[in-house]
Write a protein that holds these residues in place. Sequence first.
Motif, PDB file in Angstrom:
ATOM      1  N   PRO A  70      22.933 -24.692  49.537  1.00 39.91           N
ATOM      2  CA  PRO A  70      21.979 -23.939  48.727  1.00 39.91           C
ATOM      3  C   PRO A  70      21.189 -24.869  47.828  1.00 39.91           C
ATOM      4  O   PRO A  70      21.638 -25.965  47.493  1.00 39.91           O
ATOM      5  CB  PRO A  70      22.880 -23.023  47.892  1.00 39.91           C
ATOM      6  CG  PRO A  70      24.143 -23.808  47.744  1.00 39.91           C
ATOM      7  CD  PRO A  70      24.285 -24.602  49.018  1.00 39.91           C
ATOM      8  N   GLY A  71      19.991 -24.430  47.444  1.00 41.46           N
ATOM      9  CA  GLY A  71      19.193 -25.277  46.562  1.00 41.46           C
ATOM     10  C   GLY A  71      18.025 -24.534  45.957  1.00 41.46           C
ATOM     11  O   GLY A  71      17.853 -23.328  46.115  1.00 41.46           O
ATOM     12  N   TRP A  72      17.213 -25.297  45.274  1.00 43.57           N
ATOM     13  CA  TRP A  72      16.050 -24.806  44.546  1.00 43.57           C
ATOM     14  C   TRP A  72      14.862 -25.608  45.013  1.00 43.57           C
ATOM     15  O   TRP A  72      14.921 -26.835  45.078  1.00 43.57           O
ATOM     16  CB  TRP A  72      16.299 -25.003  43.053  1.00 43.57           C
ATOM     17  CG  TRP A  72      15.190 -24.552  42.169  1.00 43.57           C
ATOM     18  CD1 TRP A  72      14.331 -25.364  41.476  1.00 43.57           C
ATOM     19  CD2 TRP A  72      14.818 -23.231  41.856  1.00 43.57           C
ATOM     20  NE1 TRP A  72      13.450 -24.609  40.749  1.00 43.57           N
ATOM     21  CE2 TRP A  72      13.733 -23.272  40.965  1.00 43.57           C
ATOM     22  CE3 TRP A  72      15.285 -21.975  42.242  1.00 43.57           C
ATOM     23  CZ2 TRP A  72      13.113 -22.146  40.466  1.00 43.57           C
ATOM     24  CZ3 TRP A  72      14.672 -20.851  41.732  1.00 43.57           C
ATOM     25  CH2 TRP A  72      13.603 -20.954  40.849  1.00 43.57           C
ATOM     26  N   ARG A 125      15.700 -24.599  57.448  1.00 42.25           N
ATOM     27  CA  ARG A 125      15.899 -24.103  56.095  1.00 42.25           C
ATOM     28  C   ARG A 125      15.388 -22.687  55.994  1.00 42.25           C
ATOM     29  O   ARG A 125      14.488 -22.271  56.721  1.00 42.25           O
ATOM     30  CB  ARG A 125      15.254 -25.005  55.061  1.00 42.25           C
ATOM     31  CG  ARG A 125      13.761 -25.050  55.090  1.00 42.25           C
ATOM     32  CD  ARG A 125      13.221 -26.025  54.084  1.00 42.25           C
ATOM     33  NE  ARG A 125      11.775 -25.854  53.980  1.00 42.25           N
ATOM     34  CZ  ARG A 125      11.038 -26.431  53.082  1.00 42.25           C
ATOM     35  NH1 ARG A 125      11.596 -27.224  52.191  1.00 42.25           N
ATOM     36  NH2 ARG A 125       9.752 -26.235  53.043  1.00 42.25           N
ATOM     37  N   MET A 126      15.986 -21.933  55.093  1.00 42.97           N
ATOM     38  CA  MET A 126      15.562 -20.576  54.767  1.00 42.97           C
ATOM     39  C   MET A 126      15.035 -20.623  53.344  1.00 42.97           C
ATOM     40  O   MET A 126      15.727 -21.100  52.445  1.00 42.97           O
ATOM     41  CB  MET A 126      16.747 -19.613  54.851  1.00 42.97           C
ATOM     42  CG  MET A 126      17.359 -19.503  56.232  1.00 42.97           C
ATOM     43  SD  MET A 126      18.941 -18.625  56.259  1.00 42.97           S
ATOM     44  CE  MET A 126      18.501 -17.039  55.610  1.00 42.97           C
ATOM     45  N   VAL A 127      13.809 -20.134  53.134  1.00 46.50           N
ATOM     46  CA  VAL A 127      13.186 -20.147  51.814  1.00 46.50           C
ATOM     47  C   VAL A 127      13.045 -18.706  51.350  1.00 46.50           C
ATOM     48  O   VAL A 127      12.578 -17.842  52.098  1.00 46.50           O
ATOM     49  CB  VAL A 127      11.806 -20.842  51.861  1.00 46.50           C
ATOM     50  CG1 VAL A 127      11.130 -20.789  50.503  1.00 46.50           C
ATOM     51  CG2 VAL A 127      11.950 -22.283  52.339  1.00 46.50           C
ATOM     52  N   PHE A 128      13.463 -18.458  50.109  1.00 45.63           N
ATOM     53  CA  PHE A 128      13.417 -17.116  49.535  1.00 45.63           C
ATOM     54  C   PHE A 128      12.531 -17.118  48.299  1.00 45.63           C
ATOM     55  O   PHE A 128      12.759 -17.878  47.369  1.00 45.63           O
ATOM     56  CB  PHE A 128      14.827 -16.655  49.143  1.00 45.63           C
ATOM     57  CG  PHE A 128      15.759 -16.558  50.320  1.00 45.63           C
ATOM     58  CD1 PHE A 128      15.825 -15.394  51.071  1.00 45.63           C
ATOM     59  CD2 PHE A 128      16.568 -17.631  50.672  1.00 45.63           C
ATOM     60  CE1 PHE A 128      16.685 -15.299  52.158  1.00 45.63           C
ATOM     61  CE2 PHE A 128      17.433 -17.543  51.755  1.00 45.63           C
ATOM     62  CZ  PHE A 128      17.486 -16.370  52.503  1.00 45.63           C
ATOM     63  N   HIS A 129      11.510 -16.252  48.301  1.00 51.53           N
ATOM     64  CA  HIS A 129      10.618 -16.137  47.154  1.00 51.53           C
ATOM     65  C   HIS A 129      11.065 -15.047  46.187  1.00 51.53           C
ATOM     66  O   HIS A 129      10.631 -15.027  45.041  1.00 51.53           O
ATOM     67  CB  HIS A 129       9.185 -15.856  47.613  1.00 51.53           C
ATOM     68  CG  HIS A 129       8.631 -16.909  48.519  1.00 51.53           C
ATOM     69  ND1 HIS A 129       8.468 -18.222  48.133  1.00 51.53           N
ATOM     70  CD2 HIS A 129       8.224 -16.856  49.808  1.00 51.53           C
ATOM     71  CE1 HIS A 129       7.978 -18.922  49.140  1.00 51.53           C
ATOM     72  NE2 HIS A 129       7.828 -18.115  50.164  1.00 51.53           N
ATOM     73  N   SER A 166      15.148 -10.504  48.825  1.00 55.97           N
ATOM     74  CA  SER A 166      15.097 -10.994  50.208  1.00 55.97           C
ATOM     75  C   SER A 166      16.444 -11.574  50.623  1.00 55.97           C
ATOM     76  O   SER A 166      16.850 -11.444  51.783  1.00 55.97           O
ATOM     77  CB  SER A 166      14.009 -12.055  50.361  1.00 55.97           C
ATOM     78  OG  SER A 166      12.745 -11.521  50.077  1.00 55.97           O
ATOM     79  N   ILE A 167      17.128 -12.196  49.693  1.00 52.51           N
ATOM     80  CA  ILE A 167      18.470 -12.729  49.975  1.00 52.51           C
ATOM     81  C   ILE A 167      19.419 -11.583  50.290  1.00 52.51           C
ATOM     82  O   ILE A 167      20.233 -11.664  51.206  1.00 52.51           O
ATOM     83  CB  ILE A 167      18.975 -13.574  48.787  1.00 52.51           C
ATOM     84  CG1 ILE A 167      18.087 -14.809  48.616  1.00 52.51           C
ATOM     85  CG2 ILE A 167      20.442 -13.981  48.994  1.00 52.51           C
ATOM     86  CD1 ILE A 167      18.362 -15.606  47.350  1.00 52.51           C
ATOM     87  N   GLY A 178      14.182 -20.182  45.996  1.00 53.64           N
ATOM     88  CA  GLY A 178      15.518 -20.579  46.445  1.00 53.64           C
ATOM     89  C   GLY A 178      15.447 -21.023  47.893  1.00 53.64           C
ATOM     90  O   GLY A 178      14.577 -20.590  48.650  1.00 53.64           O
ATOM     91  N   VAL A 179      16.363 -21.882  48.273  1.00 54.36           N
ATOM     92  CA  VAL A 179      16.375 -22.391  49.646  1.00 54.36           C
ATOM     93  C   VAL A 179      17.818 -22.594  50.096  1.00 54.36           C
ATOM     94  O   VAL A 179      18.693 -22.917  49.289  1.00 54.36           O
ATOM     95  CB  VAL A 179      15.567 -23.720  49.755  1.00 54.36           C
ATOM     96  CG1 VAL A 179      16.196 -24.821  48.937  1.00 54.36           C
ATOM     97  CG2 VAL A 179      15.398 -24.160  51.195  1.00 54.36           C
ATOM     98  N   VAL A 180      18.053 -22.356  51.377  1.00 56.42           N
ATOM     99  CA  VAL A 180      19.324 -22.703  52.002  1.00 56.42           C
ATOM    100  C   VAL A 180      18.973 -23.640  53.149  1.00 56.42           C
ATOM    101  O   VAL A 180      18.163 -23.291  54.019  1.00 56.42           O
ATOM    102  CB  VAL A 180      20.077 -21.464  52.538  1.00 56.42           C
ATOM    103  CG1 VAL A 180      21.378 -21.879  53.208  1.00 56.42           C
ATOM    104  CG2 VAL A 180      20.364 -20.477  51.408  1.00 56.42           C
TER     105      VAL A 180
END
Length: 99
Positions: free
Chosen positions: A23-25, A66-70, A74-75, A33-35
């Motif tokens: 996980p990350g930013w 990667r998966m990006v969440f705005h 959405s998560i 957010g990003v995974v």
Amino acid sequence: MPIVNIGHTRQLEFGAGDIDVAPGWLQGYEDSGVVCFFQREIPSPIGTKAKYEPHQEIDISEAPVRMVFHKPESIDVVIRALEKTKKFMLNAKGDVKND
């Protein structure tokens, strides 16, 4: 190999302990957010946490998927889909009611 290309699709194949899930930013990209998913050189037991430096920054080219969440909601959608997929697998059939 846990990350494979099938036509235009990039597929992650879980279950062998050879994918790190991090996980990350994502700063500067609408602060999202990003995974990230990385292929491990040596498989480890499933759930083993990789050792990363705190606040480590990586170049986009280092994360093959990667998966990006705005938005946080959405998560939640992805979590619900994963939970339903787990139910399908545990029931060994795809007849779990739509929730």
